[in-house]
Enzyme design. Structure first.
Site, PDB file in Angstrom:
ATOM      1  N   ASN A 170       0.762  -1.229  -0.096  1.00 40.44           N
ATOM      2  CA  ASN A 170      -0.094  -0.034   0.088  1.00 40.44           C
ATOM      3  C   ASN A 170       0.791   1.326  -0.013  1.00 40.44           C
ATOM      4  O   ASN A 170       0.716   2.206   0.870  1.00 40.44           O
ATOM      5  CB  ASN A 170      -1.066   0.068   1.005  1.00 40.44           C
ATOM      6  CG  ASN A 170      -1.964  -1.166   0.975  1.00 40.44           C
ATOM      7  OD1 ASN A 170      -2.689  -1.315  -0.197  1.00 40.44           O
ATOM      8  ND2 ASN A 170      -2.640  -1.634   2.067  1.00 40.44           N
ATOM      9  N   ASN A 182      -3.971  -0.190  -2.698  1.00 39.44           N
ATOM     10  CA  ASN A 182      -5.296  -0.149  -2.332  1.00 39.44           C
ATOM     11  C   ASN A 182      -5.931   1.049  -2.987  1.00 39.44           C
ATOM     12  O   ASN A 182      -5.516   1.988  -2.681  1.00 39.44           O
ATOM     13  CB  ASN A 182      -5.510  -0.409  -0.716  1.00 39.44           C
ATOM     14  CG  ASN A 182      -7.013  -0.868  -0.482  1.00 39.44           C
ATOM     15  OD1 ASN A 182      -7.959  -0.173  -1.077  1.00 39.44           O
ATOM     16  ND2 ASN A 182      -7.210  -1.716   0.310  1.00 39.44           N
ATOM     17  N   PRO A 183      -6.907   0.865  -3.561  1.00 37.72           N
ATOM     18  CA  PRO A 183      -7.788   2.095  -4.283  1.00 37.72           C
ATOM     19  C   PRO A 183      -8.118   3.014  -3.276  1.00 37.72           C
ATOM     20  O   PRO A 183      -8.284   4.060  -3.702  1.00 37.72           O
ATOM     21  CB  PRO A 183      -9.104   1.353  -5.008  1.00 37.72           C
ATOM     22  CG  PRO A 183      -8.414  -0.307  -5.362  1.00 37.72           C
ATOM     23  CD  PRO A 183      -7.626  -0.752  -4.078  1.00 37.72           C
ATOM     24  N   SER A 184      -8.231   2.471  -2.085  1.00 37.24           N
ATOM     25  CA  SER A 184      -8.747   3.528  -1.013  1.00 37.24           C
ATOM     26  C   SER A 184      -7.584   4.624  -0.726  1.00 37.24           C
ATOM     27  O   SER A 184      -7.953   5.671  -0.469  1.00 37.24           O
ATOM     28  CB  SER A 184      -9.145   2.961   0.191  1.00 37.24           C
ATOM     29  OG  SER A 184      -7.700   2.247   0.833  1.00 37.24           O
ATOM     30  N   SER A 234      -6.459  -9.102   4.759  1.00 34.36           N
ATOM     31  CA  SER A 234      -5.634  -7.875   4.716  1.00 34.36           C
ATOM     32  C   SER A 234      -4.696  -8.046   3.564  1.00 34.36           C
ATOM     33  O   SER A 234      -4.499  -9.102   2.995  1.00 34.36           O
ATOM     34  CB  SER A 234      -4.814  -7.748   5.952  1.00 34.36           C
ATOM     35  OG  SER A 234      -3.877  -8.641   6.130  1.00 34.36           O
ATOM     36  N   THR A 235      -4.170  -7.008   3.195  1.00 29.79           N
ATOM     37  CA  THR A 235      -3.282  -6.973   2.090  1.00 29.79           C
ATOM     38  C   THR A 235      -1.962  -7.649   2.494  1.00 29.79           C
ATOM     39  O   THR A 235      -1.430  -8.525   1.651  1.00 29.79           O
ATOM     40  CB  THR A 235      -2.731  -5.518   1.560  1.00 29.79           C
ATOM     41  OG1 THR A 235      -3.803  -4.726   1.409  1.00 29.79           O
ATOM     42  CG2 THR A 235      -1.830  -5.544   0.607  1.00 29.79           C
ATOM     43  N   GLY A 236      -1.612  -7.523   3.835  1.00 25.25           N
ATOM     44  CA  GLY A 236      -0.257  -8.306   4.122  1.00 25.25           C
ATOM     45  C   GLY A 236      -0.402  -9.759   4.140  1.00 25.25           C
ATOM     46  O   GLY A 236       0.580 -10.551   3.645  1.00 25.25           O
ATOM     47  N   HIS A 280     -10.557  -6.088   8.890  1.00 22.63           N
ATOM     48  CA  HIS A 280      -9.689  -7.066   9.116  1.00 22.63           C
ATOM     49  C   HIS A 280      -9.425  -7.891  10.494  1.00 22.63           C
ATOM     50  O   HIS A 280      -9.492  -6.992  11.409  1.00 22.63           O
ATOM     51  CB  HIS A 280      -8.244  -6.690   8.549  1.00 22.63           C
ATOM     52  CG  HIS A 280      -8.220  -5.981   7.193  1.00 22.63           C
ATOM     53  ND1 HIS A 280      -8.984  -6.773   6.024  1.00 22.63           N
ATOM     54  CD2 HIS A 280      -7.694  -4.677   6.799  1.00 22.63           C
ATOM     55  CE1 HIS A 280      -8.613  -5.858   4.817  1.00 22.63           C
ATOM     56  NE2 HIS A 280      -8.178  -4.882   5.627  1.00 22.63           N
TER      57      HIS A 280
END
Length: 355
Positions: A168, A190-192, A276-278, A325
């Site tokens: 991110n 992330n788009p956010s 989560s991305t992680g 998450h």
């Protein structure tokens, strides 16, 4: 005469009863509503800190397990990697390519019940070939953004990995590199983040392009097809890169891969929350790499060894507006894999030399 006496006695009885009632009320008030006594305080020690209840016990348990001598368990690693690969196919399916999603096929969003038909224009921005096809690396570092990386001096050891994944669009310049490294082979967005930090890329885009330059010619992984609102802003990011001189290489995350990962981790005990991305990047790294090292993965607000307070991220203390998450549960699953010798978590500071 006798009537007057009876009347006086009756009045006296009434007065005595009233005085008794008043005295009783005064005694109750003194014992129960003392105006000079502060209201009772809740025991602050019983209040949970960080993102979970009873975190003191959780942290103590985690440190005890982490402190055991770590050794790679090749059989455990191969078994877990095989199960992950057979159910999620990350090497083949993680990235959308022009051959995996041909013109006329449909993309199934993983966050909403929507589909999007692949047009010639959309297909043209997908990767021509899979960047991970027939490729593996010996060592990978997956770098989370946890505050535990602050002043950790882990930059050199992170940069020594053959393949470095970051999450991110985190800062690696302005002095952060000493602690988190600068090398980047894949970074997610992330788009956010486009909406929160870059005005959804509808205004000035130079700050966004400037940030991208810090990652060199790495892959930029865009999860554009979770929600329909993500698609437009992710496409604006792609076209911004195309129109700039940034060497970064944007690719799109396959929502079907993400959905298969969600089902996989549900089977491992992650029953609630979105991935989560992680943990998504850890999953990919376990297919890409022989030795996977994790940095910045610590979901609690207290350092596990020095016990000082930690910021939410190593670069800021912004808290999420919504909890989507299950970070403590994800960490528990990663700690299990650490204990089994499948991957290696790094929770302490690194030595000045980067070891």
């Amino acid at each position: 005469m006798r009537g007057e006496v009876l009347k006086s006695c009756f009045c006296l009885i009434i007065i005595v009863l009233c005085l008794g009632s008043l005295l009783t009320s005064l005694i109750w008030y003194k014992n129960n509503v003392d105006p000079h006594r502060p209201p009772p305080q809740k025991n602050k020690a019983s209040q949970p800190f960080g993102p979970c209840k009873g975190c003191t016990e959780v942290i103590d348990n985690a440190v005890q397990r982490y402190s055991q001598t770590w050794k790679k368990q090749e059989d455990n690693y191969q078994n877990f990697r095989s199960k992950l690969s057979n159910e999620c196919f990350g090497l083949e399916e993680a990235i959308i390519t022009q051959t995996s999603k041909r013109v006329g096929s449909k993309i199934v969003f993983n966050g909403v019940r929507k589909t999007l038909q692949v047009t010639p224009q959309l297909s043209s921005i997908f990767a021509k070939k899979n960047p991970f096809s027939n490729k593996t690396w010996d060592t990978c570092a997956v770098v989370g953004n946890g505050g535990i990386l602050t002043n950790s001096s882990c930059g050199n050891v992170i940069d020594s990995a053959q393949f470095v994944i970051r999450c991110n669009l985190p800062p690696v310049d302005n002095g952060y590199g000493k602690h988190v490294g600068v090398k980047t082979d894949l970074v997610t967005a992330n788009p956010s983040i486009f909406t929160q930090n870059y005005e959804a890329l509808t205004g000035r885009r130079r700050p966004f392009v400037k940030r991208l330059h810090t990652y060199g010619n790495s892959l930029l992984l865009l999860p554009a097809f979770s929600y329909t609102s993500d698609t437009d802003v992710s496409l604006r990011a792609f076209y911004t890169i195309e129109e700039s001189d940034s060497p970064i290489r944007p690719v799109f995350l396959n929502p079907e891969y993400f959905q298969s990962l969600l089902l996989f981790w549900r089977s491992q005990g992650l029953y609630k929350g979105q991935l989560s991305t992680g943990i998504t990047m850890v999953s990919l790294a376990l297919e890409l790499c022989k030795d996977v090292h994790l940095y910045g993965f610590w979901p609690f607000s207290t350092h596990p060894f020095s016990f000082h307070n930690l910021t939410n991220h190593y670069f800021d203390n912004k808290q999420p507006k919504f909890i989507v998450h299950a970070m403590p549960t994800e960490f528990e699953l990663l700690l299990q894999l650490h204990s089994q010798g499948v991957l290696r978590l790094h929770l302490g500071d690194c030595q000045p030399g980067g070891t």
